[in-house]
Motif scaffolding. Sequence first.
Motif, PDB file in Angstrom:
ATOM      1  N   SER A 238       0.832  -1.211   0.000  1.00  0.00           N
ATOM      2  CA  SER A 238       0.000   0.000   0.000  1.00  0.00           C
ATOM      3  C   SER A 238       0.864   1.258   0.000  1.00  0.00           C
ATOM      4  CB  SER A 238      -0.925   0.003   1.225  1.00  0.00           C
ATOM      5  OG  SER A 238      -1.846  -1.065   1.168  1.00  0.00           O
ATOM      6  N   GLU A 239       1.983   1.200   0.711  1.00  0.00           N
ATOM      7  CA  GLU A 239       2.891   2.342   0.720  1.00  0.00           C
ATOM      8  C   GLU A 239       3.510   2.551  -0.664  1.00  0.00           C
ATOM      9  OE1 GLU A 239       5.149   5.599   1.730  1.00  0.00           O
ATOM     10  OE2 GLU A 239       3.363   4.718   2.637  1.00  0.00           O
ATOM     11  N   PHE A 240       3.780   1.459  -1.368  1.00  0.00           N
ATOM     12  CA  PHE A 240       4.289   1.566  -2.737  1.00  0.00           C
ATOM     13  C   PHE A 240       3.263   2.277  -3.626  1.00  0.00           C
ATOM     14  CE2 PHE A 240       5.139  -0.673  -6.946  1.00  0.00           C
ATOM     15  CZ  PHE A 240       6.170   0.196  -7.290  1.00  0.00           C
ATOM     16  N   ILE A 241       1.979   1.963  -3.416  1.00  0.00           N
ATOM     17  CA  ILE A 241       0.915   2.637  -4.159  1.00  0.00           C
ATOM     18  C   ILE A 241       0.926   4.131  -3.844  1.00  0.00           C
ATOM     19  CG2 ILE A 241      -1.592   2.835  -4.452  1.00  0.00           C
ATOM     20  CD1 ILE A 241      -1.781  -0.166  -3.841  1.00  0.00           C
ATOM     21  N   ASN A 242       1.117   4.466  -2.573  1.00  0.00           N
ATOM     22  CA  ASN A 242       1.162   5.879  -2.181  1.00  0.00           C
ATOM     23  C   ASN A 242       2.329   6.607  -2.839  1.00  0.00           C
ATOM     24  OD1 ASN A 242      -1.092   5.672  -0.501  1.00  0.00           O
ATOM     25  ND2 ASN A 242       0.132   5.094   1.279  1.00  0.00           N
ATOM     26  N   VAL A 243       3.471   5.918  -2.954  1.00  0.00           N
ATOM     27  CA  VAL A 243       4.635   6.525  -3.604  1.00  0.00           C
ATOM     28  C   VAL A 243       4.318   6.834  -5.062  1.00  0.00           C
ATOM     29  CG1 VAL A 243       7.017   6.139  -4.361  1.00  0.00           C
ATOM     30  CG2 VAL A 243       6.335   5.500  -2.048  1.00  0.00           C
ATOM     31  N   ILE A 244       3.647   5.906  -5.731  1.00  0.00           N
ATOM     32  CA  ILE A 244       3.258   6.134  -7.128  1.00  0.00           C
ATOM     33  C   ILE A 244       2.319   7.337  -7.228  1.00  0.00           C
ATOM     34  CG2 ILE A 244       1.943   5.191  -9.073  1.00  0.00           C
ATOM     35  CD1 ILE A 244       3.025   2.453  -8.370  1.00  0.00           C
ATOM     36  N   LYS A 245       1.406   7.443  -6.272  1.00  0.00           N
ATOM     37  CA  LYS A 245       0.426   8.530  -6.307  1.00  0.00           C
ATOM     38  C   LYS A 245       1.061   9.894  -6.075  1.00  0.00           C
ATOM     39  CE  LYS A 245      -3.639   5.838  -4.942  1.00  0.00           C
ATOM     40  NZ  LYS A 245      -4.664   5.609  -3.886  1.00  0.00           N
ATOM     41  N   VAL A 246       2.133   9.946  -5.274  1.00  0.00           N
ATOM     42  CA  VAL A 246       2.766  11.248  -5.005  1.00  0.00           C
ATOM     43  C   VAL A 246       3.902  11.544  -5.973  1.00  0.00           C
ATOM     44  CG1 VAL A 246       2.178  11.153  -2.561  1.00  0.00           C
ATOM     45  CG2 VAL A 246       4.416  10.339  -3.308  1.00  0.00           C
ATOM     46  N   SER A 247       4.271  10.568  -6.804  1.00  0.00           N
ATOM     47  CA  SER A 247       5.365  10.787  -7.754  1.00  0.00           C
ATOM     48  C   SER A 247       5.124  11.955  -8.714  1.00  0.00           C
ATOM     49  CB  SER A 247       5.652   9.504  -8.546  1.00  0.00           C
ATOM     50  OG  SER A 247       4.534   9.123  -9.332  1.00  0.00           O
ATOM     51  N   PRO A 248       3.844  12.309  -9.054  1.00  0.00           N
ATOM     52  CA  PRO A 248       3.647  13.484  -9.910  1.00  0.00           C
ATOM     53  C   PRO A 248       4.218  14.773  -9.330  1.00  0.00           C
ATOM     54  CG  PRO A 248       1.656  12.168  -9.874  1.00  0.00           C
ATOM     55  CD  PRO A 248       2.582  11.564  -8.860  1.00  0.00           C
ATOM     56  N   MET A 249       4.425  14.802  -8.002  1.00  0.00           N
ATOM     57  CA  MET A 249       5.017  15.986  -7.379  1.00  0.00           C
ATOM     58  C   MET A 249       6.414  16.274  -7.924  1.00  0.00           C
ATOM     59  SD  MET A 249       2.784  17.158  -5.214  1.00  0.00           S
ATOM     60  CE  MET A 249       1.368  16.677  -4.228  1.00  0.00           C
ATOM     61  N   LEU A 250       7.069  15.241  -8.446  1.00  0.00           N
ATOM     62  CA  LEU A 250       8.428  15.420  -8.951  1.00  0.00           C
ATOM     63  C   LEU A 250       8.456  16.227 -10.248  1.00  0.00           C
ATOM     64  CD1 LEU A 250      10.074  11.935  -8.265  1.00  0.00           C
ATOM     65  CD2 LEU A 250       9.895  13.948  -6.788  1.00  0.00           C
ATOM     66  N   SER A 251       7.281  16.481 -10.801  1.00  0.00           N
ATOM     67  CA  SER A 251       7.242  17.302 -12.017  1.00  0.00           C
ATOM     68  C   SER A 251       7.773  18.705 -11.744  1.00  0.00           C
ATOM     69  CB  SER A 251       5.811  17.381 -12.565  1.00  0.00           C
ATOM     70  OG  SER A 251       4.940  17.979 -11.625  1.00  0.00           O
ATOM     71  N   VAL A 252       7.751  19.135 -10.466  1.00  0.00           N
ATOM     72  CA  VAL A 252       8.286  20.462 -10.126  1.00  0.00           C
ATOM     73  C   VAL A 252       9.799  20.495 -10.277  1.00  0.00           C
ATOM     74  CG1 VAL A 252       6.389  20.929  -8.524  1.00  0.00           C
ATOM     75  CG2 VAL A 252       8.516  19.918  -7.652  1.00  0.00           C
ATOM     76  N   LEU A 253      10.434  19.312 -10.310  1.00  0.00           N
ATOM     77  CA  LEU A 253      11.884  19.228 -10.518  1.00  0.00           C
ATOM     78  C   LEU A 253      12.208  18.894 -11.973  1.00  0.00           C
ATOM     79  CD1 LEU A 253      12.995  17.229  -7.328  1.00  0.00           C
ATOM     80  CD2 LEU A 253      12.817  19.706  -7.643  1.00  0.00           C
ATOM     81  N   ALA A 254      11.194  19.019 -12.826  1.00  0.00           N
ATOM     82  CA  ALA A 254      11.365  18.755 -14.267  1.00  0.00           C
ATOM     83  C   ALA A 254      11.668  17.285 -14.547  1.00  0.00           C
ATOM     84  CB  ALA A 254      12.447  19.642 -14.867  1.00  0.00           C
TER      85      ALA A 254
END
Length: 221
Positions: free
Chosen positions: A155-171
Motif C-alpha cells: 500500500s505504501e508503494f501505491i502511495n509513492v506512485i500517487k505522489v510521484s507526480p510531485m516530482l514534475s516540479v523538478l522537471a
Amino acid sequence: MSESIELVVQYMPLFIKGLGYTILVSVEAILIAMCISVILTVLRMGGDSLPSRSIKKVVAVYISFVRGTPILVQIYIIFQVLAVLGLNLSGFTSGVIALSLNSGGFMAEIMRGGLAAIPRGQIEAAEAIGMSKRKIWTRIILPQVFKIAAPQLTSEFINVIKVSPMLSVLAVVELTRTAERLVKVTGQAIPFYITIAIIYFIVCALLEELVKLQERRKLTR
C-alpha cells in the motif's frame, strides 16, 4: 471525441515512456525507503542508555516531520539542501531521495507494527542460545516483519506512485510532466489528463488487487 482519441493514440508512446519513469522512480524510492525504515527500526530498538534515548528521540522527530509536512515541501527542501551542499544532482536523483526519505518514515511505522506482532519469546530464545544481534535481526525479526507487513508495504508503494507526480516540479519527465508538456504543445488538456488518470488508476488498481491477494493468503493460513 474521435479527434481526442486520435490525439491520445498519437502520443501514447510518450505516455508509456512517462509511465516507465514513474515506475522507475517509485521502485527506486521504495527500495531505498525499505533500507531507511530498517535502519530507523533498529535504532528505535536501542537500550535505555542516554545515547540510545537521544537517538530514539531524533528518529521520532524525523518520523513526525515526514508524516506531518507536505511531500511537496519536503521535495523542495531536499533539492535546495543538496544544492547548498554542492551536490548538483539531477531532478530525478533529488526526487528519488526525497521520496525515499518520506516513504522511509511511513514504512518505519509500518515495520514497528509488524515488529509488535512477533512473539517476544522468539527473540529471547535466540538470545538464550547465543545468537548475535545481527543474526537475530536478519534471520528472525526482519523476515517475519516483512511477511507480516507485506500488504501495508505494498500500500505504501501505491502511495509513492500517487505522489510521484510531485516530482514534475523538478522537471522529472514522469507521467504527469509528460501530460503537461503535451498540453503546452497541443493546447488540449482534457484528453491528456484523463489519459494519465486512467493509467494511474489501472496501475494502482492492479497493486491494490495484489494487496487483497496478500491479505486473503494471510487469512487462509
